[in-house]
Design a protein around this motif. Structure first.
Motif, PDB file in Angstrom:
ATOM      1  N   TYR A 168       0.825  -1.212   0.000  1.00 56.69           N
ATOM      2  CA  TYR A 168       0.000   0.000   0.000  1.00 56.69           C
ATOM      3  C   TYR A 168       0.853   1.253   0.000  1.00 56.69           C
ATOM      4  N   GLY A 169       2.131   1.092   0.258  1.00 56.69           N
ATOM      5  CA  GLY A 169       3.055   2.211   0.179  1.00 56.69           C
ATOM      6  C   GLY A 169       3.237   2.904   1.509  1.00 56.69           C
ATOM      7  N   GLY A 170       4.137   3.886   1.511  1.00 55.27           N
ATOM      8  CA  GLY A 170       4.451   4.560   2.755  1.00 55.27           C
ATOM      9  C   GLY A 170       4.508   6.071   2.673  1.00 55.27           C
ATOM     10  N   ALA A 171       4.237   6.659   1.501  1.00 52.87           N
ATOM     11  CA  ALA A 171       4.284   8.115   1.357  1.00 52.87           C
ATOM     12  C   ALA A 171       3.030   8.740   1.960  1.00 52.87           C
ATOM     13  N   THR A 172       3.178   9.936   2.519  1.00 50.35           N
ATOM     14  CA  THR A 172       2.028  10.612   3.102  1.00 50.35           C
ATOM     15  C   THR A 172       1.248  11.390   2.030  1.00 50.35           C
ATOM     16  N   THR A 173       0.133  11.923   2.445  1.00 53.86           N
ATOM     17  CA  THR A 173      -0.979  12.342   1.594  1.00 53.86           C
ATOM     18  C   THR A 173      -0.615  13.220   0.406  1.00 53.86           C
ATOM     19  N   CYS A 174      -0.950  12.737  -0.766  1.00 53.50           N
ATOM     20  CA  CYS A 174      -0.846  13.514  -1.997  1.00 53.50           C
ATOM     21  C   CYS A 174      -1.697  12.832  -3.057  1.00 53.50           C
ATOM     22  N   VAL A 175      -2.688  13.549  -3.585  1.00 48.96           N
ATOM     23  CA  VAL A 175      -3.624  12.995  -4.569  1.00 48.96           C
ATOM     24  C   VAL A 175      -3.759  13.975  -5.722  1.00 48.96           C
ATOM     25  N   GLU A 176      -3.669  13.469  -6.931  1.00 48.34           N
ATOM     26  CA  GLU A 176      -3.821  14.281  -8.142  1.00 48.34           C
ATOM     27  C   GLU A 176      -5.171  14.005  -8.779  1.00 48.34           C
ATOM     28  N   ILE A 177      -5.832  15.066  -9.239  1.00 51.88           N
ATOM     29  CA  ILE A 177      -7.101  14.944  -9.956  1.00 51.88           C
ATOM     30  C   ILE A 177      -6.922  15.535 -11.344  1.00 51.88           C
ATOM     31  N   GLU A 178      -7.080  14.702 -12.342  1.00 55.79           N
ATOM     32  CA  GLU A 178      -6.898  15.127 -13.728  1.00 55.79           C
ATOM     33  C   GLU A 178      -8.257  15.174 -14.414  1.00 55.79           C
ATOM     34  N   GLY A 179      -8.572  16.269 -15.059  1.00 52.66           N
ATOM     35  CA  GLY A 179      -9.858  16.336 -15.740  1.00 52.66           C
ATOM     36  C   GLY A 179     -10.413  17.731 -15.881  1.00 52.66           C
ATOM     37  N   GLY A 180      -9.599  18.732 -15.622  1.00 47.93           N
ATOM     38  CA  GLY A 180     -10.043  20.103 -15.736  1.00 47.93           C
ATOM     39  C   GLY A 180      -9.574  20.747 -17.027  1.00 47.93           C
ATOM     40  N   ASP A 181      -8.897  21.895 -16.904  1.00 50.68           N
ATOM     41  CA  ASP A 181      -8.494  22.663 -18.075  1.00 50.68           C
ATOM     42  C   ASP A 181      -7.082  22.364 -18.542  1.00 50.68           C
ATOM     43  N   GLY A 182      -6.453  21.338 -17.977  1.00 52.60           N
ATOM     44  CA  GLY A 182      -5.091  20.994 -18.371  1.00 52.60           C
ATOM     45  C   GLY A 182      -4.043  21.389 -17.354  1.00 52.60           C
ATOM     46  N   SER A 183      -4.426  22.182 -16.357  1.00 52.81           N
ATOM     47  CA  SER A 183      -3.485  22.478 -15.281  1.00 52.81           C
ATOM     48  C   SER A 183      -3.468  21.305 -14.306  1.00 52.81           C
TER      49      SER A 183
END
Length: 320
Positions: A59-74
């Motif tokens: 499950y990994g060991g890095a702390t919280t970081c989530v990416e959401i892709e689906g907007g204007d390209g940023s």
């Protein structure tokens, strides 16, 4: 909309110990039952096909970081835990291929495990990058600058070369940011935390709600949370503890359980729940066991609409 998990642990980044890896190898050898494999690809197929996730993966060991892709390209990123370093490396790769160099960050809160990746975020040193840090906290800039003071870190915040802005968001408002509609909810946690509701132009909705305590004995007061989660395609929810831990040893520690998250998602008629912000002392086996128990609890308490229960891990991608 595509959701990528770069860091899924809570409180403290952890690494696999030699003993844990040794145990995984031993279980895999027993499962193989003396079989030989012609090459690495054949061995990997065995891992994918016949080993449970806790043995064949992590499950990994890095702390919280989530990416959401689906907007204007940023880039849209929730929190700056240690998983942000790997995201930054991947962002460099994508920017080299022409991706826009605008980064919108949404901060749940400012504790170390949610900001500790920023000093190692490569794009912050890119003079062509534009970083916008959104938070419900007016003191977000103070927190990020303080962790890069000389007594704590050798690279000062003012040495960063990207254009960096801070914007304070207010609960109850809807913002148009990065091509997404963004709503904000205040949550129960030390120094407050904030949850975010992201909706794209196709109507897909992802909720990012971590570091928030919902108590099993006061669920009647959680109607506002269920409303915020309403009809979501994915709810990323703080499920740091088992229910037993949440109500016995760790009440008022600012985190929730898998059971409460399922109850809230059922009330909200959400479609998918991602168990998230895993307790650092839980092993892969512990987290896998909680996932299996969560699936069973969902089946036993299901209403008309099934809730798919996922368990987030570093590297997971979920397409909505």
């Amino acid at each position: 909309m595509l959701v990528r998990f770069w860091g899924t642990r809570g409180s403290l980044a952890v690494a696999q110990t030699a003993g844990a890896i040794r145990g995984k190898i031993a279980r895999a050898l027993v499962a193989a039952g003396g079989r030989g494999f012609a090459d690495t690809a054949e061995a990997e197929a065995f891992v994918d096909r016949e080993l449970d996730f806790a043995t064949g993966g992590t499950y990994g060991g890095a702390t919280t970081c989530v990416e959401i892709e689906g907007g204007d390209g940023s880039f849209i990123v929730c929190d700056m835990g240690t998983g942000l370093r790997e995201f930054g490396i991947d962002a460099f790769r994508r920017c080299a291929a022409g991706h826009e160099r605008t980064y919108h960050f949404f901060m749940s809160h400012l504790h170390w495990d949610h900001i500790g990746g920023f000093p190692f975020f490569g794009p912050a040193f890119d003079p062509n990058a534009h970083i916008v840090i959104h938070s419900g906290h007016a003191d977000a800039e103070q927190a990020l600058r303080r962790q890069q003071e000389e007594i704590s870190f050798p690279v000062a915040f003012d040495w960063l070369r990207a254009k960096i802005e801070f914007r304070t968001l207010a609960p109850g408002e809807t913002y148009r940011i990065g091509g997404l509609d963004v709503e904000v909810m205040e949550q129960h946690h030390s120094h407050k935390s904030y949850g975010y509701r992201f909706t794209d132009d196709a109507g897909k909705t992802a909720i990012f709600s971590t570091d928030s305590e919902h108590k099993i004995d006061s669920m009647e007061g959680e109607a506002d949370v269920a409303h915020f989660f309403r009809d979501a395609d994915l709810v990323i929810c703080d499920t740091m503890y088992s229910l037993a831990d949440a109500v016995s040893m760790k009440e008022d520690w600012g985190h929730s359980s898998n059971i409460v998250a399922i109850d809230l998602c059922h009330e909200a008629e959400a479609k998918r729940l991602a168990l998230f912000h895993h307790e650092p002392i839980y092993s892969d086996d512990d987290i896998q066991r909680m996932h299996q128990e969560s699936i069973r609890y969902e089946e036993l308490t299901r209403r008309e609409t099934p809730l798919e229960v996922l368990c987030a891990y570093d590297g997971l991608e979920v397409r909505l």
